[in-house]
Design an enzyme around this catalytic site. Sequence first.
Site, PDB file in Angstrom:
ATOM      1  N   HIS A 111      42.525  29.157  39.287  1.00  0.00           N
ATOM      2  CA  HIS A 111      41.831  29.721  38.121  1.00  0.00           C
ATOM      3  C   HIS A 111      42.635  30.885  37.667  1.00  0.00           C
ATOM      4  CE1 HIS A 111      38.272  27.697  39.428  1.00  0.00           C
ATOM      5  NE2 HIS A 111      38.477  27.767  40.696  1.00  0.00           N
ATOM      6  N   HIS A 116      43.642  38.829  31.042  1.00  0.00           N
ATOM      7  CA  HIS A 116      42.987  40.084  30.183  1.00  0.00           C
ATOM      8  C   HIS A 116      42.567  39.545  28.851  1.00  0.00           C
ATOM      9  CE1 HIS A 116      42.198  43.607  28.408  1.00  0.00           C
ATOM     10  NE2 HIS A 116      43.308  43.593  27.494  1.00  0.00           N
ATOM     11  N   ASN A 149      36.877  42.547  23.853  1.00  0.00           N
ATOM     12  CA  ASN A 149      37.688  43.321  25.014  1.00  0.00           C
ATOM     13  C   ASN A 149      37.435  44.429  25.647  1.00  0.00           C
ATOM     14  OD1 ASN A 149      39.986  44.605  26.014  1.00  0.00           O
ATOM     15  ND2 ASN A 149      41.295  44.607  24.400  1.00  0.00           N
TER      16      ASN A 149
END
Length: 499
Positions: free
Chosen positions: A382, A386, A419
């Site tokens: 996995h 970011h 974000n």
Amino acid sequence: MNTTSQPVPARPVRKPNNLINHLLVLILLTPLIVIISIIIARTNQNDIQAILLLIQNNFVTMSIIAILVVFLFTSYLFTLPRAVYLVDFACYKPPEEWEVTFQKSIDHATSCNMGEDALQFQIKILERSGLGQRTALPEALMRLPPNPNMANARKEAEQVMFGAIDNLFAATGVKPKDIGIVIVNCSLFNPTPSLSAMIVNKYKLRGNIKSYNLGGMGCSAGVISIDLARNLLQANPNAYALVVSMENITLNKYMGNRKSMLISNVLFRVGGAAMLLSNRRADRHRSKYRLSHVVRTHLGADDNAFRCVYQQEDDGGKRGVSLSKDIMAIAGSALKTNITTLGPLVLPLSEQVQFVATFLQKKLFNTKIKPYIPDFKMAFDHFCIHAGGRAVIDELEKHLQLTPALVEPSRMTLHRFGNTSSSSIWYELAYAEAKGRIRRGQRIWQIAFGSGFKCNSAVWKSLRNVKPSKDNPWMDCIDSYPVEIVDGIPNYGQYKDEK
């Protein structure tokens, strides 16, 4: 609207054939096996009797040697690093009234008295951002006009931090008095008393708590906090560490017109995560993951890298964070340095041999061959990349030769939550858990980029088949994901006409 990404059914990634890796291991072990076999074959009964007689005649000496060997082995075991476990983590889910549709976002930008060029630039970025209609901004910024002040910034910080920590304590059953270490990272909001002091005060943590507050370290600070917690847990046996990663939006909205400073207005949204780490052996059976590696890369010695994400004031004295046009190239350089260190720790031997062989061939024979890019799909199951923006995810997908399914958690996190800075990698792991994809023994790679410029990696190994926590932020919408990511703003033409 143009389709830019298609949802991909989640399927386990089949790793390439490991025949070369097994062959190399066999080649290395064969001489040792042959030597041991020869020694055993040449040993007869007389040799065995001679060894026993030697032990009898030198019993005291042999006993001292045996005790010394046991002592040295035991001492060695005590010098080994303590295992660090991630007992559980919790991500903050903003309330529905904080959610921002595209139209709300445009209304807000219009109310800030920005120039038409700045407004149209933000709309253009929003159209291609990969964000969805349910990302969140703090209440103070959604007022018309906005009301950013210290009191509202503290209110946002308290809601995010305490919301995540409350869920974490409820999920783990750990009492606040059991916490020995608390670490908070928030790049742009650092009040006095500190955010970590706010946690100590709220939960009445004990007086000898080891408290740390990390500021100004950007979106990769979450991994830095994990690294700091790991080091502190090595020095403090039988301890719990509470780590909180977040960003604060209220006081950091840019109200000017410089384009390089407007991008963060579009991408950054409310979010935060709380993690409970432990070095107690008794916690292994109930923990989700064990920390395997942390690799940190800092390019701050280079002036261009240092200034590519830079907080400053524009010509009108309005403060914001400027993003350099070279940021993707600098991020690529930081990634290359980071994986050069990480690769030998995680890649199978076959991949390392191919990398070295290609490197030597290029250096020694000056051949024009492309550098061999190791297949990190052989090392990890996995990937939590970011969610800094669609361009960041696209670049890493291409550079690391990942499949769309492997970057799905990052794309969907950007769509649903935006974000959220240093906490985004935890929303991505929560996505994989909510999908039921984490199986025992699998490895997870969290990778984040931040100002400075930094690229940091954390590697975790799952200790069991992980079920999502009750307060997983994806549970109310996970069945509708993955979604199709499209360019454009729905109904924007009609919206403009009405305006």
